[in-house]
Design an enzyme around this catalytic site. Structure first.
Site, PDB file in Angstrom:
ATOM      1  N   GLU A  35      -3.658  -0.132   8.142  1.00 13.45           N
ATOM      2  CA  GLU A  35      -2.314   0.470   8.956  1.00 13.45           C
ATOM      3  C   GLU A  35      -2.424  -0.214  10.291  1.00 13.45           C
ATOM      4  O   GLU A  35      -3.583  -0.199  11.041  1.00 13.45           O
ATOM      5  CB  GLU A  35      -2.171   1.836   9.321  1.00 13.45           C
ATOM      6  CG  GLU A  35      -1.595   2.655   8.010  1.00 13.45           C
ATOM      7  CD  GLU A  35      -1.558   4.255   8.116  1.00 13.45           C
ATOM      8  OE1 GLU A  35      -1.390   4.484   9.264  1.00 13.45           O
ATOM      9  OE2 GLU A  35      -1.636   4.717   7.061  1.00 13.45           O
TER      10      GLU A  35
ATOM     11  N   ASN B 288      -7.359   1.766   9.715  1.00 14.11           N
ATOM     12  CA  ASN B 288      -5.965   2.182  10.384  1.00 14.11           C
ATOM     13  C   ASN B 288      -6.312   2.159  12.167  1.00 14.11           C
ATOM     14  O   ASN B 288      -6.936   3.107  12.648  1.00 14.11           O
ATOM     15  CB  ASN B 288      -5.585   3.419  10.271  1.00 14.11           C
ATOM     16  CG  ASN B 288      -5.233   3.542   8.598  1.00 14.11           C
ATOM     17  OD1 ASN B 288      -5.292   2.512   7.773  1.00 14.11           O
ATOM     18  ND2 ASN B 288      -4.611   4.580   8.107  1.00 14.11           N
TER      19      ASN B 288
ATOM     20  N   ARG C  67       0.876  -1.267  -0.079  1.00 14.92           N
ATOM     21  CA  ARG C  67       0.077   0.105   0.072  1.00 14.92           C
ATOM     22  C   ARG C  67       0.886   1.104  -0.160  1.00 14.92           C
ATOM     23  O   ARG C  67       1.815   1.491   1.128  1.00 14.92           O
ATOM     24  CB  ARG C  67      -0.826  -0.006   1.359  1.00 14.92           C
ATOM     25  CG  ARG C  67      -1.659   1.285   1.487  1.00 14.92           C
ATOM     26  CD  ARG C  67      -2.581   0.863   2.766  1.00 14.92           C
ATOM     27  NE  ARG C  67      -3.301   2.395   2.867  1.00 14.92           N
ATOM     28  CZ  ARG C  67      -3.043   3.364   3.909  1.00 14.92           C
ATOM     29  NH1 ARG C  67      -2.119   3.053   4.663  1.00 14.92           N
ATOM     30  NH2 ARG C  67      -3.997   4.223   3.840  1.00 14.92           N
TER      31      ARG C  67
ATOM     32  N   HIS D 151      -2.816  10.937   0.538  1.00 14.55           N
ATOM     33  CA  HIS D 151      -2.319  10.757   1.859  1.00 14.55           C
ATOM     34  C   HIS D 151      -1.719  11.990   2.183  1.00 14.55           C
ATOM     35  O   HIS D 151      -0.328  12.025   2.454  1.00 14.55           O
ATOM     36  CB  HIS D 151      -1.154   9.569   2.046  1.00 14.55           C
ATOM     37  CG  HIS D 151      -1.079   8.911   3.205  1.00 14.55           C
ATOM     38  ND1 HIS D 151      -1.317   7.736   3.655  1.00 14.55           N
ATOM     39  CD2 HIS D 151      -0.899   9.658   4.569  1.00 14.55           C
ATOM     40  CE1 HIS D 151      -0.813   7.325   5.103  1.00 14.55           C
ATOM     41  NE2 HIS D 151      -0.537   8.370   5.491  1.00 14.55           N
TER      42      HIS D 151
ATOM     43  N   GLU E 250      -7.400   8.513   6.042  1.00  7.33           N
ATOM     44  CA  GLU E 250      -7.530   9.385   7.252  1.00  7.33           C
ATOM     45  C   GLU E 250      -8.322  10.709   7.087  1.00  7.33           C
ATOM     46  O   GLU E 250      -7.369  11.616   7.687  1.00  7.33           O
ATOM     47  CB  GLU E 250      -6.617   9.194   8.009  1.00  7.33           C
ATOM     48  CG  GLU E 250      -6.068   7.700   8.504  1.00  7.33           C
ATOM     49  CD  GLU E 250      -4.867   7.723   9.606  1.00  7.33           C
ATOM     50  OE1 GLU E 250      -4.467   8.809   9.947  1.00  7.33           O
ATOM     51  OE2 GLU E 250      -4.579   6.806  10.046  1.00  7.33           O
TER      52      GLU E 250
ATOM     53  N   TYR F  10      -4.305   2.336  15.870  1.00  4.56           N
ATOM     54  CA  TYR F  10      -3.156   2.269  16.765  1.00  4.56           C
ATOM     55  C   TYR F  10      -3.735   1.893  18.232  1.00  4.56           C
ATOM     56  O   TYR F  10      -2.987   1.486  18.934  1.00  4.56           O
ATOM     57  CB  TYR F  10      -2.774   3.537  16.425  1.00  4.56           C
ATOM     58  CG  TYR F  10      -1.888   3.687  15.181  1.00  4.56           C
ATOM     59  CD1 TYR F  10      -0.790   2.974  15.109  1.00  4.56           C
ATOM     60  CD2 TYR F  10      -2.761   4.078  13.903  1.00  4.56           C
ATOM     61  CE1 TYR F  10       0.021   2.973  13.602  1.00  4.56           C
ATOM     62  CE2 TYR F  10      -2.052   4.117  12.726  1.00  4.56           C
ATOM     63  CZ  TYR F  10      -0.780   3.509  12.536  1.00  4.56           C
ATOM     64  OH  TYR F  10      -0.190   3.456  11.377  1.00  4.56           O
TER      65      TYR F  10
HETATM   66  C1  FCB Z   1      -1.265   7.376  10.855  1.00  9.55           C
HETATM   67  C2  FCB Z   1      -0.846   7.716   9.484  1.00  9.55           C
HETATM   68  C3  FCB Z   1       0.360   7.208   8.858  1.00  9.55           C
HETATM   69  C4  FCB Z   1       1.438   7.387  10.072  1.00  9.55           C
HETATM   70  C5  FCB Z   1       0.722   6.561  11.400  1.00  9.55           C
HETATM   71  C6  FCB Z   1       1.896   6.328  12.410  1.00  9.55           C
HETATM   72  O1  FCB Z   1      -2.160   8.179  11.307  1.00  9.55           O
HETATM   73  O2  FCB Z   1      -1.830   7.471   8.247  1.00  9.55           O
HETATM   74  O3  FCB Z   1       0.760   8.433   7.825  1.00  9.55           O
HETATM   75  O4  FCB Z   1       1.793   8.640  10.487  1.00  9.55           O
HETATM   76  O5  FCB Z   1      -0.531   7.241  11.570  1.00  9.55           O
END
Ligand code: FCB
Length: 464
Positions: A371, A305, A87, A131, A176, A307
């Site tokens: 992600e 995505n 990607r 992006h 995002e 985290y």
């Molecule tokens: C996301 C982004 C990516 C990277 C990660 C850690 O928000 O899409 O570009 O910065 O966080």
């Protein structure tokens, strides 16, 4: 105890079917460098990096990982990991300098070569059209708060699509939009660094409109079927306590973080509670007739995505329910867990929670993790290896979380690790390393970390 040993078995045992897509992800500005070559013009990130204090250490993407000049070597690296897909994003100001007019052949040629290189290596190219590198001229003309930017995005998308559609199967419009709108126009910690609530609300709508316009235009012009999608960053928003104030704060956070994107995309309407909240402060999405039909045009895959998850309180540290502007307090309280180098909590169980929730509230939408990953303070050992057990553990526990969600019915079809390379981490500059491959920024040497080897071996084991 060695965390790799502790968590690896649970991943090997679970059932990821053969068709499950394994991949790695990057984005243009974070790795390419070569910002003034072959006709590329500045993006809002080139400009933002020049604002004193905007980016840690005054870093910028001028050179980054020099990927523009090392692309074949990087494709070989991807191949060595045994993944199925890559990607990457296309830099708008490379392909259409200034954001208007015809394509720049030299800029398009870079992505054309990369697609060929990937296909030759047996790797499926997943294109993200945006992006975050908006051409500066379009920001000068109003940026995403201006309606015209949505139409400019659709035009630009077609330049890329026309060139690559014969060989690329998957086109994702935006990465995002929450970050583009909220961090860029409300909080101001991302480019273009504006702090204007109503501008941010307009940006949300025009990003979504751009997604819909681009998706419709691409589908109308396709010469064979493609997979279209959009990627959202999502966490979980749980109330910090059972109090009415905390529950309302969690509702607002979830509404502004997730539902204002997914409800219009899937159901063609903005959530009524958030529309009412905005009306209270005299603000509204600038919806025109027909917009929501365009925004809710069908698409095939939702990129997720993830985290970390958060809790929200409706009071500040002094117990007040409203801030100095009279707005209700929505205070993030991070779960009490170990943290990454970003100070982000490590919450794999919330990943499962999110995926199961998406399956419940937005059924019938295939999900791909576009992600997931973590920054840690990696150390290069004397023998040149990087033993990033903490990152390996993060990946392993989050893959197990995906497997749990699949077992509960969530239709998750792929997983892309963020990121292939250490890279320019936006406002944090080069200080935070998310790569599964280490980059020495002085020599541009790439060294797969232990986590990359673990991922390679895990994919091979699951497939064996
Ligand atoms: C996301 C982004 C990516 C990277 C990660 C850690 O928000 O899409 O570009 O910065 O966080």
């Amino acid at each position: 105890m060695n965390p790799t040993a502790r968590f690896a078995p649970s991943v090997a045992e679970v059932d990821f079917p053969p068709a499950f897509t394994w991949g790695v992800a990057t984005s243009s500005y974070q790795i390419e460098g070569a910002v003034a070559e072959d006709g590329r013009t500045p993006s809002i990130w080139d400009t933002f990096c020049r604002v004193p204090g905007a980016v840690a250490n005054g870093d910028n993407g001028d050179v980054a990982c020099d990927h523009y000049h090392r692309m074949p070597e990087d494709v070989a690296l991807i191949k060595s990991l045994g993944v199925d897909a890559y990607r990457f994003s296309v830099a708008w100001p490379r392909v259409q300098p200034g954001g208007r007019g015809p394509a720049n052949p030299a800029g398009l040629a870079f992505y054309d070569r990369m697609v060929d290189e990937l296909l030759t290596a047996g790797i499926d190219p997943w294109v993200t059209l945006y992006h975050w590198d908006l051409p500066q001229e379009l920001e000068d003309a109003g940026g995403w708060p201006a309606r015209d930017t949505a139409y400019r995005f659709a035009d630009y998308s077609m330049l890329v699509f026309d060139k690559l559609q014969d060989r690329v199967d998957t086109f994702s419009t935006l990465n995002e939009p929450w970050c583009s709108a909220w961090l860029g126009y409300q909080v101001g910690v991302h480019a273009p660094g504006r702090r204007d609530h109503d501008a941010a609300i307009s940006a949300v709508h025009h990003l979504l409109l751009g997604h819909g316009l681009a998706t419709q235009a691409m589908r109308a012009a396709e010469t064979r079927p493609h997979t279209y999608g959009i990627t959202l960053n999502m966490g979980t928003a749980d109330p910090a306590s059972d109090s009415a104030a905390d529950r309302d704060a969690a509702r607002r956070a979830d509404g502004m973080g997730t539902r204002i994107y997914l409800d219009p995309l899937r159901y063609g309407r903005y959530p009524a509670d958030i529309v009412a909240d905005l009306a209270q402060r005299g603000s509204a999405f600038p919806v025109q007739d027909g917009d929501l039909e365009i925004i809710s045009t069908p698409f095939e895959v939702l990129g997720v995505n993830f985290y970390f998850g958060q809790n929200f309180a409706g009071t500040d540290e002094q117990g007040r329910t409203h801030d100095e502007n009279g707005e209700p307090v929505v205070r993030s309280i991070l779960p009490d867990t170990p943290r990454t180098a970003m100070d982000w909590p490590i919450t794999p169980e919330r990943f499962t929670q999110l995926l199961v929730r998406l399956h419940r509230d937005y059924p019938g939408l295939p999900l791909v993790i576009t992600e997931n990953g973590a920054a840690f303070a990696d150390e290069v050992a004397a023998d040149g290896t990087v033993r990033d057990d903490d990152r390996t553990e993060y990946l392993a526990t989050h893959l197990a979380a995906v497997a749990d969600a699949r077992a509960q019915g969530a239709d998750v079809r792929g997983y892309f690790a963020w990121s292939l390379l250490d890279n320019f981490e936006w406002a944090y500059g080069y200080a935070k390393r998310f790569g599964i491959v280490h980059v020495d920024y002085d020599t541009q040497q790439r060294t797969p970390k232990q986590s990359a080897l673990w991922l390679r071996d895990t994919i091979a084991r699951i497939r064996s």
